[in-house]
Scaffold this motif. Structure first.
Motif, PDB file in Angstrom:
ATOM      1  N   ASP A 101       0.820  -1.217   0.000  1.00 27.36           N
ATOM      2  CA  ASP A 101       0.000   0.000   0.000  1.00 27.36           C
ATOM      3  C   ASP A 101       0.855   1.268   0.000  1.00 27.36           C
ATOM      4  N   CYS A 102       2.181   1.098  -0.199  1.00 22.89           N
ATOM      5  CA  CYS A 102       3.133   2.222  -0.251  1.00 22.89           C
ATOM      6  C   CYS A 102       3.306   2.917   1.093  1.00 22.89           C
ATOM      7  N   ARG A 103       2.909   2.254   2.170  1.00 19.77           N
ATOM      8  CA  ARG A 103       3.062   2.829   3.499  1.00 19.77           C
ATOM      9  C   ARG A 103       4.180   2.106   4.240  1.00 19.77           C
ATOM     10  N   ARG A 105       6.254   0.239   7.131  1.00 23.05           N
ATOM     11  CA  ARG A 105       5.884  -0.678   8.201  1.00 23.05           C
ATOM     12  C   ARG A 105       7.156  -1.234   8.820  1.00 23.05           C
ATOM     13  N   SER A 155      -2.308   4.006  12.668  1.00 23.60           N
ATOM     14  CA  SER A 155      -2.220   4.457  11.284  1.00 23.60           C
ATOM     15  C   SER A 155      -3.578   4.793  10.692  1.00 23.60           C
ATOM     16  N   LEU A 191       1.278  11.226   6.463  1.00 24.36           N
ATOM     17  CA  LEU A 191       1.959  10.405   5.463  1.00 24.36           C
ATOM     18  C   LEU A 191       0.957   9.536   4.722  1.00 24.36           C
ATOM     19  N   ARG A 192       0.018   8.964   5.464  1.00 25.82           N
ATOM     20  CA  ARG A 192      -1.000   8.129   4.838  1.00 25.82           C
ATOM     21  C   ARG A 192      -1.831   8.939   3.836  1.00 25.82           C
ATOM     22  N   LYS A 195       0.298   9.656   0.703  1.00 34.15           N
ATOM     23  CA  LYS A 195       0.447   8.469  -0.126  1.00 34.15           C
ATOM     24  C   LYS A 195      -0.830   8.165  -0.892  1.00 34.15           C
TER      25      LYS A 195
END
Length: 199
Positions: A101-103, A105, A155, A191-192, A195
């Motif tokens: 998901d491009c996040r 972790r 998140s 950031l979420r 993205k």
């Protein structure tokens, strides 16, 4: 060896929660994830109670960007056996990865060595050792799950967790921790959003 497991938090936020086990335990308990309690005993030690019969002192022996080394000493009290005292060396490996998901972790894994300290007959010890290994594995599996759930909440619902951090109770004595956590929660949320906007 336990893991690896991916926790949906940037490594910086995961490290912050590891540095403040009392705050992490409070948030986990308030959200009904696990009945953990923790109390600092200096800058590198904390009293940890999982609320299910296992409690002891956790000492941070080494801290690095790629992991940590902990020494633990405590006891487990259950219905099946008398009090079992043990000590453990816990090597934690930490790595930041970018998910599908491009996040960011945190990928975490543990290498745990356990030694019994209780004085028991050799026959009983043969029974206790596999029980102790299963108990340690179960405790860490539950901790992994709790970390994952808290990570998802941080998140996905930063405002909710921020309210928990600001709410009444023991955290009122941790103004600096709350402020720092709130700042990092907001950064995760921002950031979420960024993205998602570029997806």
């Amino acid at each position: 060896e336990l893991g690896p497991v991916d926790i949906p938090l940037p490594l910086a936020l995961s490290s912050f929660l590891l540095d403040h086990p009392d705050l992490a335990a409070e948030l986990v308990r308030r959200r009904g994830i696990a009945p953990y309690r923790a109390s600092p005993r200096g800058s590198t030690r904390a009293w940890i109670d999982d609320g299910e019969g296992t409690a002891g002192v956790l000492t941070l022996a080494e801290r690095g960007d790629a992991g940590r080394l902990y020494l633990a000493e405590g006891a487990h009290r259950g219905a099946a056996f008398p009090e079992i005292r043990a000590e453990a060396v816990i090597r934690m490996a930490l790595e930041e990865r970018i998910g599908a998901d491009c996040r960011p972790r945190t990928r975490a894994s543990f290498d745990v060595s356990v030694r019994m300290k209780s004085r028991v007959a050799s026959g009983v010890a043969k029974v206790l050792r596999p029980f102790l290994r299963r108990t340690v594995a179960r405790k860490f599996a539950k901790a992994f799950l709790a970390a994952h759930k808290l990570g998802r909440l941080l998140s996905e619902e930063p405002a909710t967790i921020a309210r928990d951090a600001e709410g009444p109770g023991p955290l009122d004595r941790a103004q600096h921790q709350r402020g720092t956590l709130l700042d990092r929660v907001v950064r995760v949320h921002e950031l979420r959003v960024r993205k998602a906007a570029h997806a």
